[in-house]
Design a protein around this motif. Structure first.
Motif, short mmCIF file in Angstrom:
data_model
loop_
_atom_site.label_atom_id
_atom_site.label_comp_id
_atom_site.label_asym_id
_atom_site.label_seq_id
_atom_site.Cartn_x
_atom_site.Cartn_y
_atom_site.Cartn_z
N GLU A 258 0.87 -1.18 0.00
CA GLU A 258 0.00 0.00 0.00
C GLU A 258 0.90 1.23 0.00
N ILE A 259 0.93 1.94 -1.11
CA ILE A 259 1.89 3.02 -1.33
C ILE A 259 1.26 4.35 -0.95
N GLU A 260 1.89 5.07 -0.04
CA GLU A 260 1.38 6.37 0.40
C GLU A 260 1.54 7.43 -0.69
N GLY A 261 0.60 8.37 -0.74
CA GLY A 261 0.78 9.57 -1.53
C GLY A 261 0.43 9.48 -3.00
N ILE A 262 -0.14 8.35 -3.46
CA ILE A 262 -0.49 8.26 -4.89
C ILE A 262 -1.98 8.00 -5.09
N GLY B 245 -0.77 -0.61 -6.90
CA GLY B 245 -0.57 -1.45 -5.73
C GLY B 245 -1.86 -1.72 -4.98
N TYR B 246 -1.75 -1.89 -3.67
CA TYR B 246 -2.82 -2.40 -2.81
C TYR B 246 -3.58 -1.27 -2.12
N THR B 247 -4.90 -1.42 -2.03
CA THR B 247 -5.73 -0.54 -1.19
C THR B 247 -6.50 -1.41 -0.21
N SER B 248 -6.34 -1.14 1.06
CA SER B 248 -6.86 -2.03 2.10
C SER B 248 -8.37 -1.89 2.28
#
Length: 316
Positions: free
Chosen positions: A71-75, A80-83
């Motif tokens: 889960e990549i912050e700031g994008i 990637g993953y969203t919880s």
């Protein structure tokens, strides 16, 4: 029977002018009415679909801390993953009962766009996950290109009108996992009622009940595709461009009956987005006295940003 019309893309690509025209008329009529069709004859093989489902089930079965590492912050969740529970429908505060992954564009010959888009995220634990995701993305993008060519002809445009805007477009492939429901949901649904942001959406996994579409009388109808079909619908960008001649229909994924709460549901939409610079100004030939211009001029990039803020995925 599903209330959604069925069409066969092989009619359009057959080389037979009569079959091609039949497809244009059928998809144009469906998108002008309920905004959805069930499409067979696409470019996904049964083997690819089977392998994709196997890979995404393996990913969502990973331990939560492993998934969270993607889960990549700031994008704004674009790659990637969203919880679970993080995204909500426009106008709602309650998160949807789902977790998901995003594959994005594989840019060719355009360093500026390559720099603009976030990079795709590799899953170390699953060596085939990213290759299968990429192949699926490209086959769905190819399918979408031909659907948009048919719609261009339906709208009295050049057949390839959309081609320049969707090449290297900001499209997203989103494998979704709706986990088993373990307690009575508090005003939450697997996916609350919403319209899609993009040009068109191609949905894998609309087999069996769950997806519902609101028809023009306001009634909710089940949208069920056959196993070899994709469900395709108009998004808000295409609706704006055509001054609502093609309808972006409100739809939702309802919670299953209680006896099926213990089961997971998977679906895989492909959201066909153009490049950010595409103007969404209403087409002149979709405006007349009976159909005055309904929308302000805006670009696809501006409209996407506006909607991501409304969805709670990015800050304004």
């Amino acid at each position: 029977m599903s209330a959604i019309p069925s069409v066969d893309l092989q009619d359009f690509v057959s080389g037979d002018p009569d079959r091609k025209q039949k497809f244009i008329e059928e998809i144009g009529a469906a998108f002008g009415d309920i905004g959805f069709v069930a499409l067979s004859g696409h470019f996904l093989s049964d083997e690819l679909v089977k392998e994709l489902y196997a890979q995404i089930k393996k990913f969502f079965d990973l331990p939560q801390d492993a998934k969270d590492s993607y889960e990549i912050e700031g994008i704004g969740g674009q790659r990637g993953y969203t919880s679970f529970g993080k995204e909500h429908a426009k106008g709602r505060k309650v998160g949807d009962l789902k977790e998901f992954w995003h594959f994005g564009q594989y840019v060719e010959d355009n360093p500026a766009l390559e720099a603009e888009y976030p990079k795709n995220v590799n899953v170390a634990e699953l060596p085939n996950f990213n290759a299968i995701g990429k192949e699926t993305y490209q086959m769905l993008e190819k399918t979408a290109k031909y659907v948009l060519r048919a719609l261009a002809l339906h709208l009295d445009l050049e057949e390839t009108f959309f081609d320049e805007f969707i090449k290297n477009g900001n499209s997203i492939l989103r494998p979704i996992h709706y986990p088993p429901i373990t307690e009575e949901p508090k005003n939450a649904e697997r996916a609350a009622a919403h319209g899609d942001i993009n040009l068109i959406t191609l949905l894998m996994g609309a087999h069996g009940k769950g997806l519902q579409v609101q028809n023009h009388k306001g009634a909710w109808v089940d949208a069920i595709a056959k196993p070899d079909q994709l469900m395709i619908n108009v998004g808000d960008m295409l609706s704006r461009l055509t001054n609502n001649k093609l309808k972006s229909t409100i739809h939702k994924v309802v919670n299953p009956p209680r006896e099926l709460w213990g089961t997971s549901r998977y679906s895989i939409p492909f959201f066909m987005h153009p490049i950010s610079e595409m103007p969404l100004n209403c087409l002149e030939n979709c405006i007349d006295e009976a159909h005055p211009k309904q929308f302000e001029d805006i670009t696809a990039g501006e409209f996407l940003h506006e909607r991501l803020v409304e969805l709670g995925l990015v800050k304004s």
